[in-house]
Scaffold this active site. Structure first.
Site, PDB file in Angstrom:
ATOM      1  N   PHE A 190       0.887  -1.179   0.000  1.00  0.00           N
ATOM      2  CA  PHE A 190       0.000   0.000   0.000  1.00  0.00           C
ATOM      3  C   PHE A 190       0.914   1.215   0.000  1.00  0.00           C
ATOM      4  O   PHE A 190       1.686   1.400   0.947  1.00  0.00           O
ATOM      5  CB  PHE A 190      -0.828  -0.068   1.284  1.00  0.00           C
ATOM      6  CG  PHE A 190      -1.763   1.075   1.544  1.00  0.00           C
ATOM      7  CD1 PHE A 190      -3.045   1.109   0.987  1.00  0.00           C
ATOM      8  CD2 PHE A 190      -1.397   2.109   2.411  1.00  0.00           C
ATOM      9  CE1 PHE A 190      -3.926   2.140   1.282  1.00  0.00           C
ATOM     10  CE2 PHE A 190      -2.277   3.138   2.710  1.00  0.00           C
ATOM     11  CZ  PHE A 190      -3.543   3.156   2.150  1.00  0.00           C
ATOM     12  N   GLY A 198       2.896  12.701   5.407  1.00  0.00           N
ATOM     13  CA  GLY A 198       2.718  11.594   6.343  1.00  0.00           C
ATOM     14  C   GLY A 198       1.289  11.586   6.842  1.00  0.00           C
ATOM     15  O   GLY A 198       0.391  11.024   6.205  1.00  0.00           O
ATOM     16  N   SER A 227       5.737  -0.617   3.603  1.00  0.00           N
ATOM     17  CA  SER A 227       5.877  -2.003   4.076  1.00  0.00           C
ATOM     18  C   SER A 227       5.711  -2.929   2.876  1.00  0.00           C
ATOM     19  O   SER A 227       4.766  -2.757   2.091  1.00  0.00           O
ATOM     20  CB  SER A 227       4.799  -2.323   5.124  1.00  0.00           C
ATOM     21  OG  SER A 227       4.985  -1.501   6.241  1.00  0.00           O
ATOM     22  N   GLU A 438      -0.240   3.460  10.332  1.00  0.00           N
ATOM     23  CA  GLU A 438      -1.693   3.353  10.062  1.00  0.00           C
ATOM     24  C   GLU A 438      -2.461   4.498  10.685  1.00  0.00           C
ATOM     25  O   GLU A 438      -3.566   4.317  11.209  1.00  0.00           O
ATOM     26  CB  GLU A 438      -2.233   2.011  10.560  1.00  0.00           C
ATOM     27  CG  GLU A 438      -2.033   0.895   9.536  1.00  0.00           C
ATOM     28  CD  GLU A 438      -3.174  -0.085   9.486  1.00  0.00           C
ATOM     29  OE1 GLU A 438      -3.882  -0.232  10.494  1.00  0.00           O
ATOM     30  OE2 GLU A 438      -3.353  -0.704   8.427  1.00  0.00           O
ATOM     31  N   GLY A 439      -1.895   5.716  10.692  1.00  0.00           N
ATOM     32  CA  GLY A 439      -2.488   6.880  11.355  1.00  0.00           C
ATOM     33  C   GLY A 439      -1.907   6.964  12.751  1.00  0.00           C
ATOM     34  O   GLY A 439      -2.135   6.053  13.566  1.00  0.00           O
TER      35      GLY A 439
HETATM   36  S1  MYA Z   1      -0.004   3.398   5.745  1.00  0.00           S
HETATM   37  C1  MYA Z   1      -0.051   5.113   6.006  1.00  0.00           C
HETATM   38  C2  MYA Z   1      -1.068   5.498   6.977  1.00  0.00           C
HETATM   39  N1  MYA Z   1      -1.365   6.859   6.840  1.00  0.00           N
HETATM   40  C3  MYA Z   1      -2.392   7.381   7.463  1.00  0.00           C
HETATM   41  O1  MYA Z   1      -3.110   6.717   8.179  1.00  0.00           O
HETATM   42  C4  MYA Z   1      -2.652   8.831   7.185  1.00  0.00           C
HETATM   43  C5  MYA Z   1      -3.320   9.525   8.333  1.00  0.00           C
HETATM   44  N2  MYA Z   1      -4.096  10.633   7.832  1.00  0.00           N
HETATM   45  C6  MYA Z   1      -5.440  10.581   7.702  1.00  0.00           C
HETATM   46  O2  MYA Z   1      -6.051   9.609   8.062  1.00  0.00           O
HETATM   47  C7  MYA Z   1      -6.153  11.763   7.063  1.00  0.00           C
HETATM   48  O3  MYA Z   1      -5.254  12.483   6.263  1.00  0.00           O
HETATM   49  C8  MYA Z   1      -6.838  12.683   8.104  1.00  0.00           C
HETATM   50  C9  MYA Z   1      -7.816  13.615   7.360  1.00  0.00           C
HETATM   51  C10 MYA Z   1      -7.750  11.912   9.047  1.00  0.00           C
HETATM   52  C11 MYA Z   1      -5.799  13.410   8.896  1.00  0.00           C
HETATM   53  N3  MYA Z   1     -12.717   7.662   6.836  1.00  0.00           N
HETATM   54  O4  MYA Z   1     -10.742  17.279   4.983  1.00  0.00           O
HETATM   55  P1  MYA Z   1     -10.613  15.925   5.623  1.00  0.00           P
HETATM   56  C12 MYA Z   1     -13.155  12.080   4.479  1.00  0.00           C
HETATM   57  C13 MYA Z   1     -13.602   8.035   5.922  1.00  0.00           C
HETATM   58  O5  MYA Z   1     -10.941  15.814   7.042  1.00  0.00           O
HETATM   59  P2  MYA Z   1      -7.786  15.809   5.866  1.00  0.00           P
HETATM   60  C14 MYA Z   1       0.770   2.713   7.087  1.00  0.00           C
HETATM   61  O6  MYA Z   1       1.108   3.348   8.028  1.00  0.00           O
HETATM   62  C15 MYA Z   1     -13.843  13.282   5.083  1.00  0.00           C
HETATM   63  O7  MYA Z   1     -15.073  12.942   5.662  1.00  0.00           O
HETATM   64  N4  MYA Z   1     -13.592   9.262   5.381  1.00  0.00           N
HETATM   65  O8  MYA Z   1      -9.169  15.291   5.370  1.00  0.00           O
HETATM   66  C16 MYA Z   1       0.920   1.231   6.931  1.00  0.00           C
HETATM   67  C17 MYA Z   1     -13.996  14.160   3.878  1.00  0.00           C
HETATM   68  O9  MYA Z   1     -15.082  13.682   3.106  1.00  0.00           O
HETATM   69  P3  MYA Z   1     -16.135  14.693   2.431  1.00  0.00           P
HETATM   70  C18 MYA Z   1     -12.640  10.094   5.803  1.00  0.00           C
HETATM   71  O10 MYA Z   1      -7.901  16.994   6.744  1.00  0.00           O
HETATM   72  C19 MYA Z   1       1.701   0.543   7.964  1.00  0.00           C
HETATM   73  C20 MYA Z   1     -12.697  13.908   3.086  1.00  0.00           C
HETATM   74  O11 MYA Z   1     -12.272  12.610   3.488  1.00  0.00           O
HETATM   75  C21 MYA Z   1     -11.685   9.754   6.767  1.00  0.00           C
HETATM   76  O12 MYA Z   1      -6.931  15.917   4.668  1.00  0.00           O
HETATM   77  C22 MYA Z   1       1.634  -0.964   7.817  1.00  0.00           C
HETATM   78  C23 MYA Z   1     -11.622  14.916   3.410  1.00  0.00           C
HETATM   79  O13 MYA Z   1     -11.520  14.944   4.832  1.00  0.00           O
HETATM   80  C24 MYA Z   1     -11.745   8.456   7.273  1.00  0.00           C
HETATM   81  N5  MYA Z   1     -10.873   7.992   8.152  1.00  0.00           N
HETATM   82  O14 MYA Z   1      -7.143  14.588   6.713  1.00  0.00           O
HETATM   83  C25 MYA Z   1       0.528  -1.518   8.628  1.00  0.00           C
HETATM   84  N6  MYA Z   1     -10.868  10.804   6.971  1.00  0.00           N
HETATM   85  O15 MYA Z   1     -15.310  15.585   1.592  1.00  0.00           O
HETATM   86  C26 MYA Z   1       0.338  -2.985   8.534  1.00  0.00           C
HETATM   87  C27 MYA Z   1     -11.309  11.784   6.177  1.00  0.00           C
HETATM   88  O16 MYA Z   1     -17.057  13.812   1.666  1.00  0.00           O
HETATM   89  C28 MYA Z   1      -0.923  -3.284   9.243  1.00  0.00           C
HETATM   90  N7  MYA Z   1     -12.381  11.352   5.470  1.00  0.00           N
HETATM   91  O17 MYA Z   1     -16.787  15.376   3.575  1.00  0.00           O
HETATM   92  C29 MYA Z   1      -1.051  -4.626   9.771  1.00  0.00           C
HETATM   93  C30 MYA Z   1      -1.917  -4.657  10.995  1.00  0.00           C
HETATM   94  C31 MYA Z   1      -2.565  -5.853  11.299  1.00  0.00           C
HETATM   95  C32 MYA Z   1      -1.771  -7.108  11.295  1.00  0.00           C
HETATM   96  C33 MYA Z   1      -2.679  -8.240  10.893  1.00  0.00           C
HETATM   97  C34 MYA Z   1      -1.974  -9.579  10.814  1.00  0.00           C
HETATM   98  C35 MYA Z   1      -2.758 -10.549  10.024  1.00  0.00           C
END
Ligand code: MYA
Length: 629
Positions: A190, A198, A227, A438-439
């Site tokens: 991804f 970030g 990853s 993942e945020g």
């Molecule tokens: S991958 C990288 C991870 N990166 C992130 O998580 C980035 C974090 N940033 C954000 O989430 C966003 O930029 C934020 C919003 C939240 C800061 N769901 O103007 P906005 C909509 C649905 O608020 P921004 C990694 O690390 C919002 O309603 N919609 O946006 C992998 C709006 O919609 P509309 C959402 O201020 C590591 C539009 O988007 C959401 O720019 C490996 C714009 O919104 C949401 N969450 O920032 C991991 N957020 O326009 C491996 C916003 O319709 C994992 N919106 O009103 C493995 C684990 C498990 C293991 C399992 C083993 C089997």
């Protein structure tokens, strides 16, 4: 997050204008009424417990009764994988070796492919095991008990790497790619994060330009910390594309998601990053140079890639709760082994109150975390789409609880815990990233608080609109007024006691009181700060922490109620843990909310802001040491 903040600000402007309406209707939380108010009928109701918490309503449908989505056959299906997966970890995988070598050997990976571990949720006809979220989570627990680094190899591949194809792929995309990534030995990744993007995911600079004939895009740019970035041949890549805004007729940049094959040419990667933990998982920079992507490889709609990215992340976050529940279990096993064997000052460690408190807290955190994670997976499996805030809470809770539990296990083992042999030091290093990726937990706290406030604000806007035409909206106005008036005469308050088993009534009362206080605080913050609430991160963090504690209380109350109801053999023990949790969590809520209202603490936040500014000016501590040399 700043775009989110601006959006809240827009809503809050409306709130400012309706201060009178709000003031005459003081906040009063209620359990959800069966009748839908007229003004709300048009919109699909949001069934999220956490969203509704912000507007003072107990939306109980996704919490009570505890949602288990598996029938007997599905339980048996996943049950059949438990032994082989556990055996793989005890007989094939060597987590310590993976960590030392900073890679997983081919033989071990081959076993995993044979087990079907890379296609856990892919439909069977496309080569996967077709597990639902709960079944997948059950196996993730086992992975988390054994090897978090390997968990990331597996999780980055399917929890986010190709999850977009499962969620948004066309029939053709699914048929073309899912067999390869589930059983064909092809790894997925991804690719969202970039050097300058970030947490602010929407600010990515990778760019894809459509060809004049409209048949393909040319992608350029780079991604970091991906990853599986060095081993993946299929990637979900996010890039800016020029899109025509139908409303204004103007062209603007919007994010689009693409399925990119390394084989398209122009895809390369940097060397594996050297990391603190999860060392055996490959993390690398990925570069795109004039990569020619066929238009058929757009994932979801053009210009809607940001939502695709967010929903992939939302959809996978509960998996961390599951995985880290397993890690916590391992830590508890190690700690109890030691506490029951080690004698100091003539007594076994387990007999000391200090150790008992540690072990009890560790177990309670594991239980509460597991209750949250399985609640979310259960709801997802039952078809819910209203779980985004809950999933963010699960990620924050799990990563912090597991860190605490692992740290306490090391503390109980003392010097032995610090040694490599116990594996706790590896788990601790591996766990650190879970609060970051993942945020980050910081961003997710703001996401929970601001999204909740925005939701509460939109509801108040509805009430304001209703007042503009009272005759047509009498139902809504009377309902709102009576809800709020009842608080003045002591009739109100959230009563959750009817939702739990009778013996948990006192704990439910604590949860209800917390919700009461929480809803009043949300409304008073909106009144006091209006749109400026978005700048009050000290307050928003405390609000988010309260929401987390309340959701954690509700989830565990529900699970223990189900256990009591079904006379589960561990029901009394579960009751004990939930009672313990609710006393502590409700106390924390009270403290956090009191700090929000306290002039003294608000003054302290200003002090901290000044301290931080001075440090940043100095790029150092500002004070000298007491001896001045
Ligand atoms: S991958 C990288 C991870 N990166 C992130 O998580 C980035 C974090 N940033 C954000 O989430 C966003 O930029 C934020 C919003 C939240 C800061 N769901 O103007 P906005 C909509 C649905 O608020 P921004 C990694 O690390 C919002 O309603 N919609 O946006 C992998 C709006 O919609 P509309 C959402 O201020 C590591 C539009 O988007 C959401 O720019 C490996 C714009 O919104 C949401 N969450 O920032 C991991 N957020 O326009 C491996 C916003 O319709 C994992 N919106 O009103 C493995 C684990 C498990 C293991 C399992 C083993 C089997």
């Amino acid at each position: 997050m700043f775009r989110a903040i601006n959006k809240v600000a827009k809503n809050s402007k409306a709130l400012k204008n309706q201060t009178e309406v709000i003031r005459c209707l003081s906040a009063q939380p209620q359990t959800k009424s069966k009748q839908t108010p007229r003004a709300e009928k048009a919109a699909k109701p949001n069934l999220s417990f956490v969203h509704n918490l912000f507007r003072g309503q107990v939306e109980s449908s996704q919490v009570f009764p505890y949602p288990i989505a598996l029938n007997q056959e599905q339980i048996e299906y996943v049950g059949a994988f438990v032994d082989p997966v556990s055996k793989f970890f005890s007989e094939v995988n060597n987590a310590d070796r993976n960590d030392m070598n900073a890679q997983v050997d081919e033989e071990t990976l081959k076993h995993l492919w044979e087990l079907g571990a890379f296609g856990l949720q892919v439909p069977q006809e496309l080569g996967g095991l077709e597990l639902n979220n709960t079944q997948y989570g059950r196996l993730a627990e086992i992975i988390g008990m054994n090897d978090l680094g390997l968990g990331i190899v597996i999780g980055a591949h399917q929890s986010i790497g190709f999850k977009g194809i499962l969620l948004y792929g066309t029939k053709e995309q699914k048929e073309k790619y899912l067999p390869k990534v589930s059983s064909g030995g092809v790894y997925a990744a991804f690719a969202l994060t970039e050097p300058s993007s970030g947490s602010d995911a929407a600010s990515i600079k990778c760019r894809a330009v459509k060809s004049a004939d409209g048949k393909h895009y040319i992608l350029n740019g780079s991604k970091i910390w991906i990853s599986n970035g060095g081993i993946a041949d299929i990637m979900t890549v996010f890039a800016q594309t020029e899109v025509l805004d139908e409303a204004t007729g103007q062209k603007k940049d919007k994010v689009t998601a693409f399925i990119v094959e390394r084989g398209f040419g122009g895809v390369s990667n940097g060397p594996p990053e050297k990391k603190m933990g999860i060392k055996c998982s490959n993390t690398a920079e990925v570069y795109f140079e004039d990569v020619k992507i066929p238009v058929e490889n757009v994932l979801g709609k053009e210009g809607e890639g940001f939502k695709v990215a967010m929903n992939i992340l939302n959809n996978g976050r509960f998996g961390m709760g599951m995985t880290l529940g397993g890690t916590m279990r391992y830590c508890i096993q190690k700690a109890t082994d030691h506490a029951t064997q080690r004698t100091q000052f003539g007594k076994k460690l387990e007999s000391y109150g200090g150790i008992q408190e540690k072990l009890a807290r560790m177990s309670v955190l594991q239980y509460v975390n597991q209750s949250i994670a399985y609640m979310i997976s259960g709801n997802m499996d039952l078809g819910s789409n209203d779980y985004h805030l809950e999933a963010a809470i699960s990620k924050v809770f799990a990563s912090e609880a597991a860190w605490y539990v692992c740290d306490e296990a090391i503390q109980i083992l003392g010097g032995m815990g610090f040694m490599r042999d116990t594996q706790l030091e590896r788990f601790m290093r591996d766990l650190r990233i879970f609060r970051i990726f993942e945020g980050t937990n910081d961003i997710l706290r703001l996401f929970v608080a601001l999204t909740g406030i925005q939701y509460a604000g939109s509801h108040l806007k509805e009430v304001q609109k209703a007042f503009q035409n009272p005759a047509a909206n009498l139902g809504l106005i009377f309902k709102e007024a009576s809800k709020r008036a009842s608080s003045y005469i002591g009739l109100g308050g959230v009563d959750m006691t009817g939702l739990v088993e009778p013996s948990l009534k006192n704990s439910a009362k604590l949860c209800g009181e917390s919700i009461d206080m929480f809803a009043r605080t949300v409304e008073s913050l909106l009144i006091k700060y209006g749109k400026k609430i978005v700048d009050e991160q000290f307050l928003l963090n405390r609000l988010a922490d309260s929401a987390i504690d309340i959701y954690a209380m509700a989830s565990s109350l529900s699970r223990a109620s189900s256990a009591l109801k079904s006379n589960s053999p561990t029901a009394d023990f579960e009751k004990l843990m939930v009672e313990t949790w609710c006393v502590e969590a409700s106390d924390r809520v009270r403290i956090n909310l009191r700090k929000i209202h306290s002039a003294e603490f608000n003054e302290n936040y200003k002090r901290m802001s000044v301290i931080s500014k001075k440090l940043c000016e100095a790029h150092d501590i500002v004070h000298n040491n007491p001896i001045g040399v």
